[in-house]
Design a protein around this motif. Sequence first.
Motif, PDB file in Angstrom:
ATOM      1  N   PHE A   1       1.683  -8.052   2.846  1.00  0.00           N
ATOM      2  CA  PHE A   1       0.535  -7.418   2.191  1.00  0.00           C
ATOM      3  C   PHE A   1       0.881  -6.011   1.724  1.00  0.00           C
ATOM      4  CE2 PHE A   1      -2.971  -4.392   2.823  1.00  0.00           C
ATOM      5  CZ  PHE A   1      -3.836  -4.810   1.831  1.00  0.00           C
ATOM      6  N   TRP A   2       1.471  -5.196   2.613  1.00  0.00           N
ATOM      7  CA  TRP A   2       1.800  -3.825   2.248  1.00  0.00           C
ATOM      8  C   TRP A   2       2.905  -3.777   1.192  1.00  0.00           C
ATOM      9  CZ3 TRP A   2      -1.037   0.262   2.948  1.00  0.00           C
ATOM     10  CH2 TRP A   2      -1.970   0.281   3.989  1.00  0.00           C
ATOM     11  N   SER A   3       3.792  -4.750   1.223  1.00  0.00           N
ATOM     12  CA  SER A   3       4.836  -4.802   0.207  1.00  0.00           C
ATOM     13  C   SER A   3       4.252  -5.044  -1.177  1.00  0.00           C
ATOM     14  CB  SER A   3       5.846  -5.905   0.549  1.00  0.00           C
ATOM     15  OG  SER A   3       6.765  -6.088  -0.501  1.00  0.00           O
ATOM     16  N   LEU A   4       3.274  -5.954  -1.259  1.00  0.00           N
ATOM     17  CA  LEU A   4       2.630  -6.203  -2.551  1.00  0.00           C
ATOM     18  C   LEU A   4       1.786  -5.009  -2.979  1.00  0.00           C
ATOM     19  CD1 LEU A   4       1.555  -9.933  -2.083  1.00  0.00           C
ATOM     20  CD2 LEU A   4       3.580  -9.030  -3.237  1.00  0.00           C
ATOM     21  N   LEU A   5       1.170  -4.342  -2.013  1.00  0.00           N
ATOM     22  CA  LEU A   5       0.315  -3.198  -2.331  1.00  0.00           C
ATOM     23  C   LEU A   5       1.134  -1.988  -2.779  1.00  0.00           C
ATOM     24  CD1 LEU A   5      -2.685  -2.279  -2.275  1.00  0.00           C
ATOM     25  CD2 LEU A   5      -2.247  -1.378   0.013  1.00  0.00           C
ATOM     26  N   ILE A   6       2.247  -1.727  -2.076  1.00  0.00           N
ATOM     27  CA  ILE A   6       3.046  -0.530  -2.348  1.00  0.00           C
ATOM     28  C   ILE A   6       4.171  -0.816  -3.338  1.00  0.00           C
ATOM     29  CG2 ILE A   6       4.598   1.187  -1.319  1.00  0.00           C
ATOM     30  CD1 ILE A   6       3.019   0.930   1.270  1.00  0.00           C
ATOM     31  N   GLY A   7       4.869  -1.938  -3.121  1.00  0.00           N
ATOM     32  CA  GLY A   7       6.126  -2.118  -3.820  1.00  0.00           C
ATOM     33  C   GLY A   7       6.138  -3.052  -5.005  1.00  0.00           C
ATOM     34  N   PHE A   8       5.047  -3.783  -5.273  1.00  0.00           N
ATOM     35  CA  PHE A   8       5.108  -4.752  -6.363  1.00  0.00           C
ATOM     36  C   PHE A   8       4.919  -4.103  -7.729  1.00  0.00           C
ATOM     37  CE2 PHE A   8       3.103  -8.032  -9.093  1.00  0.00           C
ATOM     38  CZ  PHE A   8       4.205  -8.858  -9.194  1.00  0.00           C
ATOM     39  N   LEU A   9       3.939  -3.216  -7.854  1.00  0.00           N
ATOM     40  CA  LEU A   9       3.662  -2.601  -9.152  1.00  0.00           C
ATOM     41  C   LEU A   9       4.608  -1.449  -9.481  1.00  0.00           C
ATOM     42  CD1 LEU A   9      -0.248  -2.526  -9.198  1.00  0.00           C
ATOM     43  CD2 LEU A   9       1.272  -4.085 -10.400  1.00  0.00           C
ATOM     44  N   LEU A  10       5.182  -0.825  -8.459  1.00  0.00           N
ATOM     45  CA  LEU A  10       6.032   0.342  -8.692  1.00  0.00           C
ATOM     46  C   LEU A  10       7.207   0.050  -9.630  1.00  0.00           C
ATOM     47  CD1 LEU A  10       6.679   3.293  -8.124  1.00  0.00           C
ATOM     48  CD2 LEU A  10       7.896   2.568  -6.057  1.00  0.00           C
TER      49      LEU A  10
END
Length: 294
Positions: free
Chosen positions: A77-86
């Motif tokens: 979840f945190w990976s998609l929240l922090i790292g997917f759009l970056l």
Amino acid sequence: MSGARGLESAKAWLIMLPSLILMTFFVWEPLFESVRMSLYKTRNVELVRFIGLENYLSVMKKDDFLQALTNTFSYTFWSLLIGFLLPIVLAILIGETRRGKGFFRTVAYLPNMLPGLAVVILWSSFFSGGPTGVLNILLSTFGIPPQTYLTRADWVIPIIILIATWKGAGATALIYMASIAGISPELYEAATIDGANVGQRIFHILLPAIRKLTGTLLILQIISVFQIMYEPMVLTKGGPDNASLSLMQLMWQYAFGGSMNYGKASAVAVIVTIILLLMTAVYSYFNRRESDWE
């Protein structure tokens, strides 16, 4: 004609044969061996007695498995929240840069060139809870007292994902940049003539062009994050109180953490594989449905 086709087919199989042999030896054989080992009581790597699903039931009844499973989904979840759009944002910003694109590409990719263990050690000193921690030193200039970051259960997973994102976002951004470079300049020219601004060009031309690549990288990121292990192992050893324990770290503990129970370790590995296969199947189903609608 049939003879020529048979010859071409034989040549194709000969070309693929080395890869198939390597895949069988390094991928399929270990996978099937893990499944077989998970069904046995083991003594180190020796199969002692067939016990069926007992390893799976024993593993899933333990509190640390439920904690590790919850944590692993939290990592995702945190990976998609922090790292997917970056990486997408990085690719767009660098792509819109008029000068120094090569420099910015190099800077973005540089963290990915560092060894993973070195990155974890580097960031551990940054988030150190003592007065010598880099972040605490920076915050002290604003009068903020030292904080303990890696010993707080609500902070530890986002921090670990932040570290993993810092390391891998640049490489993913380069993949997006390569896809963006393949967009026809005529589309941008036509949009500019029609009066489209930068935001409109991004939302109506760029993002639709990389949509399929985005979906592929999404499932690859989920698979990668679901197997996270050495970051929590080195940074927190799964703590505090198993708050950062992942499934792959739990598997390592069963295999090498003292009990040397390879049967239970294999059971955890198979469970992770099944979860990832189900996620991939769901993604493939919806992706196929979307392609049919198009």
